[in-house]
Design a protein around this motif. Sequence first.
Motif, PDB file in Angstrom:
ATOM      1  N   ARG A 130      95.072  89.548  16.487  1.00 59.68           N
ATOM      2  CA  ARG A 130      94.703  88.145  16.314  1.00 59.68           C
ATOM      3  C   ARG A 130      93.583  88.063  15.295  1.00 59.68           C
ATOM      4  O   ARG A 130      92.566  88.746  15.399  1.00 59.68           O
ATOM      5  CB  ARG A 130      94.246  87.554  17.650  1.00 59.68           C
ATOM      6  CG  ARG A 130      93.791  86.117  17.529  1.00 59.68           C
ATOM      7  CD  ARG A 130      93.397  85.497  18.853  1.00 59.68           C
ATOM      8  NE  ARG A 130      92.363  86.280  19.506  1.00 59.68           N
ATOM      9  CZ  ARG A 130      92.345  86.542  20.803  1.00 59.68           C
ATOM     10  NH1 ARG A 130      93.304  86.127  21.590  1.00 59.68           N
ATOM     11  NH2 ARG A 130      91.352  87.262  21.323  1.00 59.68           N
ATOM     12  N   LYS A 131      93.766  87.237  14.293  1.00 62.13           N
ATOM     13  CA  LYS A 131      92.743  87.002  13.274  1.00 62.13           C
ATOM     14  C   LYS A 131      91.823  85.909  13.796  1.00 62.13           C
ATOM     15  O   LYS A 131      92.256  84.783  14.024  1.00 62.13           O
ATOM     16  CB  LYS A 131      93.427  86.581  11.970  1.00 62.13           C
ATOM     17  CG  LYS A 131      92.536  86.568  10.796  1.00 62.13           C
ATOM     18  CD  LYS A 131      92.385  87.955  10.242  1.00 62.13           C
ATOM     19  CE  LYS A 131      91.663  87.871   8.923  1.00 62.13           C
ATOM     20  NZ  LYS A 131      90.840  89.024   8.679  1.00 62.13           N
ATOM     21  N   GLU A 132      90.560  86.257  14.046  1.00 61.09           N
ATOM     22  CA  GLU A 132      89.610  85.297  14.609  1.00 61.09           C
ATOM     23  C   GLU A 132      89.073  84.343  13.544  1.00 61.09           C
ATOM     24  O   GLU A 132      89.023  83.137  13.756  1.00 61.09           O
ATOM     25  CB  GLU A 132      88.447  86.034  15.274  1.00 61.09           C
ATOM     26  CG  GLU A 132      88.845  87.004  16.353  1.00 61.09           C
ATOM     27  CD  GLU A 132      89.421  86.350  17.597  1.00 61.09           C
ATOM     28  OE1 GLU A 132      89.462  85.112  17.690  1.00 61.09           O
ATOM     29  OE2 GLU A 132      89.840  87.090  18.487  1.00 61.09           O
ATOM     30  N   ASP A 133      88.653  84.890  12.435  1.00 62.39           N
ATOM     31  CA  ASP A 133      88.200  84.096  11.293  1.00 62.39           C
ATOM     32  C   ASP A 133      88.411  84.932  10.032  1.00 62.39           C
ATOM     33  O   ASP A 133      89.162  85.900  10.056  1.00 62.39           O
ATOM     34  CB  ASP A 133      86.742  83.628  11.456  1.00 62.39           C
ATOM     35  CG  ASP A 133      85.761  84.762  11.627  1.00 62.39           C
ATOM     36  OD1 ASP A 133      86.057  85.888  11.184  1.00 62.39           O
ATOM     37  OD2 ASP A 133      84.687  84.531  12.204  1.00 62.39           O
TER      38      ASP A 133
ATOM     39  N   THR B 103      90.930  90.873  16.109  1.00 70.03           N
ATOM     40  CA  THR B 103      90.970  91.517  17.418  1.00 70.03           C
ATOM     41  C   THR B 103      92.301  92.228  17.562  1.00 70.03           C
ATOM     42  O   THR B 103      93.337  91.671  17.212  1.00 70.03           O
ATOM     43  CB  THR B 103      90.836  90.461  18.537  1.00 70.03           C
ATOM     44  OG1 THR B 103      89.605  89.771  18.372  1.00 70.03           O
ATOM     45  CG2 THR B 103      90.899  91.098  19.903  1.00 70.03           C
ATOM     46  N   ARG B 104      92.265  93.445  18.084  1.00 69.00           N
ATOM     47  CA  ARG B 104      93.491  94.206  18.334  1.00 69.00           C
ATOM     48  C   ARG B 104      93.462  94.727  19.760  1.00 69.00           C
ATOM     49  O   ARG B 104      92.518  95.398  20.163  1.00 69.00           O
ATOM     50  CB  ARG B 104      93.613  95.364  17.358  1.00 69.00           C
ATOM     51  CG  ARG B 104      93.809  94.876  15.945  1.00 69.00           C
ATOM     52  CD  ARG B 104      93.786  96.001  14.967  1.00 69.00           C
ATOM     53  NE  ARG B 104      93.734  95.468  13.623  1.00 69.00           N
ATOM     54  CZ  ARG B 104      94.639  95.708  12.696  1.00 69.00           C
ATOM     55  NH1 ARG B 104      95.652  96.489  12.961  1.00 69.00           N
ATOM     56  NH2 ARG B 104      94.529  95.183  11.504  1.00 69.00           N
TER      57      ARG B 104
ATOM     58  N   TYR C 203      89.813  96.606  20.434  1.00 70.94           N
ATOM     59  CA  TYR C 203      88.605  96.631  19.615  1.00 70.94           C
ATOM     60  C   TYR C 203      88.580  95.433  18.680  1.00 70.94           C
ATOM     61  O   TYR C 203      89.605  94.819  18.389  1.00 70.94           O
ATOM     62  CB  TYR C 203      88.465  97.937  18.838  1.00 70.94           C
ATOM     63  CG  TYR C 203      89.630  98.294  17.958  1.00 70.94           C
ATOM     64  CD1 TYR C 203      89.680  97.870  16.640  1.00 70.94           C
ATOM     65  CD2 TYR C 203      90.687  99.055  18.436  1.00 70.94           C
ATOM     66  CE1 TYR C 203      90.745  98.191  15.833  1.00 70.94           C
ATOM     67  CE2 TYR C 203      91.752  99.383  17.642  1.00 70.94           C
ATOM     68  CZ  TYR C 203      91.777  98.945  16.330  1.00 70.94           C
ATOM     69  OH  TYR C 203      92.850  99.268  15.533  1.00 70.94           O
ATOM     70  N   ILE C 204      87.376  95.113  18.232  1.00 70.66           N
ATOM     71  CA  ILE C 204      87.144  94.022  17.285  1.00 70.66           C
ATOM     72  C   ILE C 204      86.574  94.626  16.015  1.00 70.66           C
ATOM     73  O   ILE C 204      85.655  95.442  16.064  1.00 70.66           O
ATOM     74  CB  ILE C 204      86.172  92.992  17.873  1.00 70.66           C
ATOM     75  CG1 ILE C 204      86.860  92.250  19.009  1.00 70.66           C
ATOM     76  CG2 ILE C 204      85.689  92.029  16.821  1.00 70.66           C
ATOM     77  CD1 ILE C 204      86.025  91.193  19.636  1.00 70.66           C
ATOM     78  N   THR C 205      87.135  94.242  14.879  1.00 70.78           N
ATOM     79  CA  THR C 205      86.689  94.762  13.592  1.00 70.78           C
ATOM     80  C   THR C 205      86.242  93.608  12.700  1.00 70.78           C
ATOM     81  O   THR C 205      86.939  92.603  12.581  1.00 70.78           O
ATOM     82  CB  THR C 205      87.834  95.526  12.896  1.00 70.78           C
ATOM     83  OG1 THR C 205      88.308  96.536  13.773  1.00 70.78           O
ATOM     84  CG2 THR C 205      87.359  96.153  11.601  1.00 70.78           C
TER      85      THR C 205
END
Length: 162
Positions: free
Chosen positions: A72-75, A80-81, A106-108
């Motif tokens: 999911r692309k947050e911004d 988020t994966r 994880y969040i990148t």
Amino acid sequence: MPKISWQDDILSPSDTLRVNFQGKNPFVVCGMFPSLLREVMKISGKDVFETDIRWDITSDPRPFYGIWMGRRKEDRWTDTRLRIIAQGEQSSAEKTGWIRIIMKGYITTQYEYTNFVQKSFWWFYNYGFYYKQRRKYLEFAKDNLFLLRERVQRALAIYREE
């Protein structure tokens, strides 16, 4: 172009959520994982990946293994994966067996820069302003993982109300 990158484990420090099940129809949840990821993460089908699916029909009980991932692309900078890894065996005659499910995520965050001034700006921006927003994304993703675990447990009929 050079990048500054941060990656955080969602479930830090434990890293994973686990579901262990032994009983009737353990493989049934494997077919549910893509739709569960879509529903829980509120993403479209193009953002759900089945990265590895294996099974062996030459033996009984039949072993299986699979990895599913939702992105999911947050911004503009953060995504988020969430990943689900399932491994188990199911008998073809009695439809009984076992399954071990591991959920992690994880969040990148990545910033691109072209010079040292821009690089220092991104460092200050991240620590001064964007840090709180990343923590919100992290908590939301953690809630998603716990909801995924709850839905899997309900599908296997092993969920306990606490």
